[in-house]
Motif scaffolding. Structure first.
Motif, short mmCIF file in Angstrom:
data_model
loop_
_atom_site.label_atom_id
_atom_site.label_comp_id
_atom_site.label_asym_id
_atom_site.label_seq_id
_atom_site.Cartn_x
_atom_site.Cartn_y
_atom_site.Cartn_z
N MET A 190 0.83 -1.19 0.00
CA MET A 190 0.00 0.00 0.00
C MET A 190 0.88 1.26 0.00
O MET A 190 0.58 2.24 -0.69
N ALA A 191 1.98 1.21 0.75
CA ALA A 191 2.90 2.35 0.78
C ALA A 191 3.49 2.60 -0.61
O ALA A 191 3.61 3.75 -1.06
N LYS A 192 3.84 1.52 -1.30
CA LYS A 192 4.37 1.67 -2.66
C LYS A 192 3.31 2.17 -3.63
O LYS A 192 3.59 2.95 -4.54
N MET A 193 2.07 1.70 -3.43
CA MET A 193 0.98 2.16 -4.28
C MET A 193 0.74 3.66 -4.11
O MET A 193 0.53 4.39 -5.08
N GLU A 194 0.80 4.09 -2.87
CA GLU A 194 0.61 5.53 -2.60
C GLU A 194 1.75 6.35 -3.17
O GLU A 194 1.53 7.43 -3.74
N ALA A 195 2.97 5.81 -3.06
CA ALA A 195 4.13 6.51 -3.62
C ALA A 195 4.02 6.59 -5.14
O ALA A 195 4.56 7.52 -5.77
N GLY A 196 3.30 5.63 -5.73
CA GLY A 196 3.13 5.61 -7.18
C GLY A 196 1.96 6.44 -7.66
O GLY A 196 1.66 6.45 -8.86
N GLY A 197 1.26 7.12 -6.76
CA GLY A 197 0.20 8.03 -7.16
C GLY A 197 -1.20 7.60 -6.79
O GLY A 197 -2.15 8.38 -6.96
#
Length: 325
Positions: A190-197
């Motif tokens: 989820m953290a990576k998804m948020e970092a990806g926009g």
């Protein structure tokens, strides 16, 4: 001949002395089997590289495994001393007569993400949409979000959305490609998804709090055998102290640089988001509120039934370890 016999006697004497005197072999060894690419490795690497195990009276040996099921098989067979799992699994095992205990490690949980251009503002806006879900129908985040949607919006997510279940990396990849209206994943994805926009629509912590649950109840922890914990209290206290010391170190930005490759962060934004997520998941020191845990278990038993928890309907005694108590 006499010389040969003397040598053999000497070798045998050394071997017997070694075998019969384990207390003189050095610090206790604690064997851990964990998911090879799991986030717990960030803490375990920090413990090992900074000597926090030996400083607390034990030597940590870590073996990476392909999945949680493999770790549980090794643990149940006595091939390892500690694994990482959630306390709900420990509760089910204790109710079935297995003497397993839980030492808190993390309260980090996931949430539901939507594409950056999504117009959705609440779960109600996902009606008729497609949701990607890491794990299966009994995933605990999914169950809590189902209960939350029902309470807040009288929305049956099972009946009124299309669900696609899959492994966390697959859900991550498909979600970031824009193929889902929403996606539920573990916190580090989820953290990576948020970092990806992508944008968080609701976190499991928010949903749990709205349901009257305590989001500070740690979900994940180190699982040990009860007899080992009772017979080796100093070892358990050492593990707890090393874990807490590693978390304190990881509050410093410099401590993360050696872990960057292990974290598989492809961008600085991902790296920073993973650090923030890990820190947010650090549980409060002290004993777990068993009343709050019992409330969570009862809801999970209601939603997941016997497939999730067997015949467990309330919190068994002795699930949570509090070193030094």
């Amino acid at each position: 001949m006499k010389t040969i016999l003397q040598r053999m006697t000497a070798v045998l004497s050394v071997a017997l002395t070694t075998a019969l005197s384990p207390a003189f072999a050095g610090p206790d060894v604690l064997r851990a089997s964990v998911l090879e690419f799991g986030t717990v490795n960030w803490e375990l690497d920090t413990i090992k590289s900074n000597g926090l195990d030996t400083a607390n009276g034990f030597t940590l040996e870590v073996t990476g495994v392909a999945g949680g099921a493999a770790a549980k098989v090794a643990f149940e067979a006595g091939e390892t001393d500690v694994i990482v799992s959630d306390w709900l699994w420990v509760a089910r095992q204790r109710a079935a007569g297995r003497d397993f205990v839980f030492l808190p490690y993390s309260k980090a949980v996931g949430g539901l993400m939507v594409p950056a251009d999504s117009t959705a503002q609440t779960l109600a806006d996902l009606k008729g949409g497609k949701i990607g879900i890491a794990g299966g129908p009994l995933d605990k985040s999914w169950l809590i979000l189902r209960a939350y949607a029902d309470q807040q919006y009288e929305l049956d997510l099972v009946e009124e959305t299309e669900q696609v279940f899959g492994a966390p990396p697959l859900i991550f990849k498909t979600a970031t490609s824009g193929d889902y209206d929403g996606a539920i994943n573990f916190w580090h994805f989820m953290a990576k998804m948020e970092a990806g926009g992508m944008r968080q629509l609701v976190s499991v912590s928010e949903a749990a709090e709205a349901l009257g649950l305590d989001p500070n109840t740690p979900l994940l922890g180190y699982v040990l055998r009860g007899d080992m914990a009772r017979e080796n209290p100093d070892l358990v206290a050492g593990l707890s102290a090393a874990s807490r010391a590693a978390k304190e170190l990881l509050m410093q930005d410099a401590a993360w640089e050696p872990l960057r490759e292990r974290m598989r962060a492809k961008t600085d934004a991902q790296f920073k988001a993973l650090i923030a997520g890990f820190r947010a998941g650090i549980p409060d020191p002290g004993p777990v509120d068993e009343g709050a845990a019992d409330k969570i278990l009862r809801l999970m038993a209601k939603l997941g039934g016997t497939d999730l928890l067997g015949d467990v309907e309330s919190l068994p005694a002795g699930v949570f370890l509090t070193p030094g108590s």
